[in-house]
Scaffold this motif. Sequence first.
Motif, PDB file in Angstrom:
ATOM      1  N   LEU A 201      45.534  44.256  40.105  1.00 18.62           N
ATOM      2  CA  LEU A 201      44.516  43.398  40.722  1.00 18.62           C
ATOM      3  C   LEU A 201      43.169  44.128  40.672  1.00 18.62           C
ATOM      4  O   LEU A 201      43.095  45.328  40.429  1.00 18.62           O
ATOM      5  CB  LEU A 201      44.926  43.032  42.151  1.00 18.62           C
ATOM      6  N   ASN A 202      42.089  43.359  40.881  1.00 15.19           N
ATOM      7  CA  ASN A 202      40.741  43.895  40.679  1.00 15.19           C
ATOM      8  C   ASN A 202      40.149  44.491  41.946  1.00 15.19           C
ATOM      9  O   ASN A 202      40.334  43.962  43.047  1.00 15.19           O
ATOM     10  CB  ASN A 202      39.806  42.777  40.203  1.00 15.19           C
TER      11      ASN A 202
ATOM     12  N   SER B 233      47.121  36.901  48.097  1.00 15.94           N
ATOM     13  CA  SER B 233      47.127  37.113  46.644  1.00 15.94           C
ATOM     14  C   SER B 233      47.784  38.432  46.275  1.00 15.94           C
ATOM     15  O   SER B 233      48.206  38.616  45.135  1.00 15.94           O
ATOM     16  CB  SER B 233      45.704  37.034  46.087  1.00 15.94           C
TER      17      SER B 233
ATOM     18  N   LEU C 228      36.330  47.867  38.533  1.00 18.71           N
ATOM     19  CA  LEU C 228      35.145  47.326  37.855  1.00 18.71           C
ATOM     20  C   LEU C 228      33.909  47.861  38.547  1.00 18.71           C
ATOM     21  O   LEU C 228      33.708  47.611  39.740  1.00 18.71           O
ATOM     22  CB  LEU C 228      35.159  45.794  37.933  1.00 18.71           C
TER      23      LEU C 228
ATOM     24  N   VAL D 160      36.080  45.900  42.866  1.00 18.47           N
ATOM     25  CA  VAL D 160      34.728  46.206  42.404  1.00 18.47           C
ATOM     26  C   VAL D 160      34.230  47.418  43.177  1.00 18.47           C
ATOM     27  O   VAL D 160      34.439  47.514  44.386  1.00 18.47           O
ATOM     28  CB  VAL D 160      33.779  45.011  42.612  1.00 18.47           C
TER      29      VAL D 160
ATOM     30  N   LEU E 239      39.368  42.685  45.328  1.00 17.50           N
ATOM     31  CA  LEU E 239      39.352  41.233  45.080  1.00 17.50           C
ATOM     32  C   LEU E 239      40.742  40.622  45.315  1.00 17.50           C
ATOM     33  O   LEU E 239      41.255  39.874  44.480  1.00 17.50           O
ATOM     34  CB  LEU E 239      38.894  40.928  43.655  1.00 17.50           C
TER      35      LEU E 239
ATOM     36  N   ARG F 259      30.063  47.701  39.251  1.00 16.50           N
ATOM     37  CA  ARG F 259      29.005  46.701  39.173  1.00 16.50           C
ATOM     38  C   ARG F 259      27.862  47.110  40.087  1.00 16.50           C
ATOM     39  O   ARG F 259      28.068  47.856  41.047  1.00 16.50           O
ATOM     40  CB  ARG F 259      29.526  45.325  39.633  1.00 16.50           C
TER      41      ARG F 259
ATOM     42  N   VAL G  49      32.935  33.103  42.252  1.00 16.74           N
ATOM     43  CA  VAL G  49      34.331  33.563  42.349  1.00 16.74           C
ATOM     44  C   VAL G  49      34.877  33.364  43.771  1.00 16.74           C
ATOM     45  O   VAL G  49      36.021  32.945  43.934  1.00 16.74           O
ATOM     46  CB  VAL G  49      34.442  35.038  41.920  1.00 16.74           C
TER      47      VAL G  49
END
Lengths: 242, 242
Positions: free
Chosen positions: B126-127, B118, B154, B129, B113, B156, B168
């Motif tokens: 930082l994320n 960024s 994460l 998934v 993500l 999911r 998002v």
Amino acid sequence: MKELGFIGFGSFGKFIIPYLKPYFDITVFDVKDFSTEAKALGVKWGALEEVSGKEFLALAVPVQYLEDLLIQIKDFVRPKSLVFDLSSVKVKPVELMIKYLPENVDIIGTHPLFGPQSGKNGIADLNIVVCPVRTKKNGNLIRFFGQELKLNVLERTPLVHDQQMAYVQALTHFIGRAVNQMDIPDVEQKTPAYQFLLNIKGNLGQDSMDLFYTIERENPFAKAVRDQFIEELYKLKDKIEC
Amino acid sequence: MKELGFIGFGSFGKFIIPYLKPYFDITVFDVKDFSTEAKALGVKWGALEEVSGKEFLALAVPVQYLEDLLIQIKDFVRPKSLVFDLSSVKVKPVELMIKYLPENVDIIGTHPLFGPQSGKNGIADLNIVVCPVRTKKNGNLIRFFGQELKLNVLERTPLVHDQQMAYVQALTHFIGRAVNQMDIPDVEQKTPAYQFLLNIKGNLGQDSMDLFYTIERENPFAKAVRDQFIEELYKLKDKIEC
């Protein structure tokens, strides 16, 4: 200690008065009776006539009510006093103050670019725009904003202020209120950009509809920016869905 | 050192490969010849057949090209290897990988993500998934993301991922690209909320149109969120301009 009359005890008034209290002997008026809340903040409550006659007079009412207010107070305002508004637009309030206030009264337009949400951790280094109109006492007030409140003071004309605020406020509040209405979810799986969108929602979602309408309706450049944004969204939508 | 084949040398590939290089012996392929740039990054360049046969295989191509790619590589993929994509949506890529890759190949969907903007100050915290599908080697890769790259991992399902990413990413990129097209000005007289809007423009304005179309077209929930946003804007516009 200088006397300051403060008209308008809305969310911004309640927020900023504690910052002004160490420097001014403050008396507040609002059309609603907030005398208990005012006393709880340690400031006095007064009738409109009394509050309007102070040496410094702050007008913190929504712009749509400003003309009626000026008509009511113009005969109470003290000669050589300084009147300043705190509205989110500047062209219209400055015109109205010039139109109604006696010539022996100093006038300055101000716009603090923060509120209870964005200033919840303090106001030092945040921006305030000032539009000096009649300037005998203005220098003192502008120095006060910078030196005592530690604000970043930006001197602008009312026209330039409103042109830039059509982007800075009208566009941002338009987006912020729309995503607030959608109630966009705060989820763990997010990007930095989405966190910024959640921050916009958080900063603006608590603002009153009065402030929203001031920013969107009373800025002569806001409609064009809103329309341009919607137009760009439709151009993108066409490209995505073609 | 484990061998990693990396297909797709776009802006995300160029950005992430330096983070992977200390841990993998990397060979890159792209339909365009970026062999000079790959060597400059200190990684090898290889033919599609060779790259597809590595023990770990990363697919970093736009989702709209993924099906064609899988058809091309499915006979080159090594048994017991682990294939993972890096796409911004998860339902469609995971379905395609299950459909085309041999049953003796491990599969994991991943979505970092973040991107070059960024992540320009580093990617720690930082994320990312992850959607584990066939999981013999997956645990190792997931631990690698967390322990070596220090990402916040994460887990999911593809469906929940895409539902949340409609807000998002699809909504944020829709707004970000529109304000980028408007070229909203960076001015000194700004609010914290406007700075967030400028940050969104800055983070997303450099992304490729391929990524934009992936996020907007390939997420089955994106259109409803875009339409809801436009509907809320029109409701506000009606209230403002009534």
